[in-house]
Design a protein around this motif. Structure first.
Motif, PDB file in Angstrom:
ATOM      1  N   TYR B  20       0.835  -1.213   0.000  1.00 53.75           N
ATOM      2  CA  TYR B  20       0.000   0.000   0.000  1.00 53.75           C
ATOM      3  C   TYR B  20       0.868   1.261   0.000  1.00 53.75           C
ATOM      4  O   TYR B  20       0.509   2.268  -0.594  1.00 53.75           O
ATOM      5  CB  TYR B  20      -0.949   0.008   1.203  1.00 53.75           C
ATOM      6  CG  TYR B  20      -1.953  -1.135   1.208  1.00 53.75           C
ATOM      7  CD1 TYR B  20      -2.545  -1.568   0.022  1.00 53.75           C
ATOM      8  CD2 TYR B  20      -2.313  -1.770   2.391  1.00 53.75           C
ATOM      9  CE1 TYR B  20      -3.462  -2.614   0.031  1.00 53.75           C
ATOM     10  CE2 TYR B  20      -3.237  -2.805   2.410  1.00 53.75           C
ATOM     11  CZ  TYR B  20      -3.804  -3.226   1.226  1.00 53.75           C
ATOM     12  OH  TYR B  20      -4.711  -4.242   1.242  1.00 53.75           O
ATOM     13  N   LEU B  25      -1.248   4.359  -1.570  1.00 56.79           N
ATOM     14  CA  LEU B  25      -2.536   4.384  -0.864  1.00 56.79           C
ATOM     15  C   LEU B  25      -2.346   4.831   0.578  1.00 56.79           C
ATOM     16  O   LEU B  25      -3.224   5.451   1.170  1.00 56.79           O
ATOM     17  CB  LEU B  25      -3.189   2.987  -0.874  1.00 56.79           C
ATOM     18  CG  LEU B  25      -4.103   2.680  -2.054  1.00 56.79           C
ATOM     19  CD1 LEU B  25      -3.317   2.696  -3.346  1.00 56.79           C
ATOM     20  CD2 LEU B  25      -4.782   1.326  -1.878  1.00 56.79           C
ATOM     21  N   ILE B  50      -8.463   1.589   3.903  1.00 56.41           N
ATOM     22  CA  ILE B  50      -7.989   0.887   2.703  1.00 56.41           C
ATOM     23  C   ILE B  50      -8.566  -0.524   2.654  1.00 56.41           C
ATOM     24  O   ILE B  50      -9.086  -0.969   1.625  1.00 56.41           O
ATOM     25  CB  ILE B  50      -6.444   0.820   2.669  1.00 56.41           C
ATOM     26  CG1 ILE B  50      -5.839   2.225   2.507  1.00 56.41           C
ATOM     27  CG2 ILE B  50      -5.961  -0.103   1.547  1.00 56.41           C
ATOM     28  CD1 ILE B  50      -4.326   2.269   2.716  1.00 56.41           C
ATOM     29  N   ILE B  61      -7.068  -1.340  -6.847  1.00 58.17           N
ATOM     30  CA  ILE B  61      -6.063  -0.483  -6.220  1.00 58.17           C
ATOM     31  C   ILE B  61      -6.132   0.917  -6.840  1.00 58.17           C
ATOM     32  O   ILE B  61      -6.071   1.931  -6.138  1.00 58.17           O
ATOM     33  CB  ILE B  61      -4.654  -1.095  -6.402  1.00 58.17           C
ATOM     34  CG1 ILE B  61      -4.555  -2.417  -5.619  1.00 58.17           C
ATOM     35  CG2 ILE B  61      -3.570  -0.125  -5.931  1.00 58.17           C
ATOM     36  CD1 ILE B  61      -4.708  -2.300  -4.112  1.00 58.17           C
TER      37      ILE B  61
END
Lengths: 217, 217
Positions: B20, B25, B50, B61
């Motif tokens: 991530y 993210l 997330i 994603i």
């Protein structure tokens, strides 16, 4: 027809056709020489179905493979094919064993009992619904979780029409194809209309602006 | 806290956390040495968000990145963030320029006019709805396409409750977080309940069997 003609006929690129062949979504053509195969009308129909499921319906390749296997396998009943199509459009969640999950399970079971639904924990939606409700609680989204009955009532209104629309008396393969198409594309249609209805309500309530933008994304 | 503690606190593996971070993210931690970083409560909250969006909500994603960028960017209004979240849960379709698409566009515009919805072709749902209706026509799923008003009515009933549930008077970042969570997880909840309602209706109509199976898939 050769692969190039199959590509022209369906508008699907040769590279994509080869990918679907490799992934087992499209059955192999009839070999006419060691490196040439012939394709027929069944391949054209199957390619259209694949594109609808993957591109329009948003299924993963694995999800599409599972659904198409149900179309092809005569041992899979219409009822089980329905379950596979439903599972393919749902998110697969990793259950978390905590208090939020327990409370979510209770809330869902009470809703099912209250509305007299004939369903059980074995339905692919049950686990997803529990995990969504639990995730909402963990993230402070209780107000959305509180919409459980609003959502349930909406789906209760929709389901009888859907079951009527997808049940078919034709031959088995076509029936399963239609059912799968209806379940998968119907889910995409509901989500699309939801976004439009939300915009309409918020425009009416807070004043009409431009459509919500998607920025550069 | 170090990355190991962040992992224990959230139940997300170190490998996933690193993924991530790489994908942008999760914001980087504060570097305490050239190869060690410190993470805080904001990272814990972001990781939970997330996981909810990706695992439970089923976002890609790329979709999650777009939605999270809207949460972080103070220049993105609540209204635009709504549009981004709606776009993230919808399938991205490749428009096909044929008669089926033209007829689908007319059918959708008529529905919007008939129901008095305040929305437009710029809404992310519009293009998806047109492409779904066109795909259904091409695949012989006209009976499902005929449910357009049934679906629209259901979403019309749901939308006012949703707009009330996701609008929030707290600080901007939390408000956008909640709205995004509600839009994404609400979509997953609707799909899950749809599957349960369909089973219930078909059990009542055709006799109650076991839950539709998902086979080995």
């Amino acid at each position: 027809m050769r692969i190039g003609e199959l590509s022209r006929e369906t508008g699907v690129s040769v590279a994509s056709i080869k990918y679907y062949l490799r992934e087992g979504l499209l059955p192999a053509g009839e070999l006419t020489s060691p490196n040439q195969a012939r394709y027929g009308d069944a391949h054209v129909r199957r390619l259209r179905l694949i594109r609808a499921l993957v591109d329009v319906g948003g299924l993963s390749i694995a999800g599409a493979r599972d659904v198409l296997a149900a179309v092809d396998d005569e041992g899979v009943s219409l009822y089980d094919a329905l379950g596979r199509a439903q599972a393919a459009v749902m998110t697969r969640t990793e259950p978390v064993d905590d208090d939020a999950t327990e409370r979510a399970g209770e809330a869902l079971a009470e809703m099912v009992e209250r509305r007299g639904w004939i369903t059980s924990e074995r339905n692919p939606g049950w686990r997803t619904a529990v995990d969504v409700l639990a995730a909402l609680e963990r993230l402070g989204g209780e107000r959305v979780a509180g919409l459980l009955d609003v959502y349930a009532e909406a789906m209760e209104a929709v389901a009888p029409h859907e079951v009527t629309a997808v049940v078919d008396s034709g031959d088995r393969e076509r029936s399963v194809e239609r059912m799968v198409t209806g379940i998968v594309l119907g889910a995409a249609l509901i989500t699309a209309l939801r976004g439009m209805a939300e915009q309409s309500v918020s425009a009416r309530r807070y004043g009409s602006g431009p459509a919500p933008g998607t920025g550069s994304g």
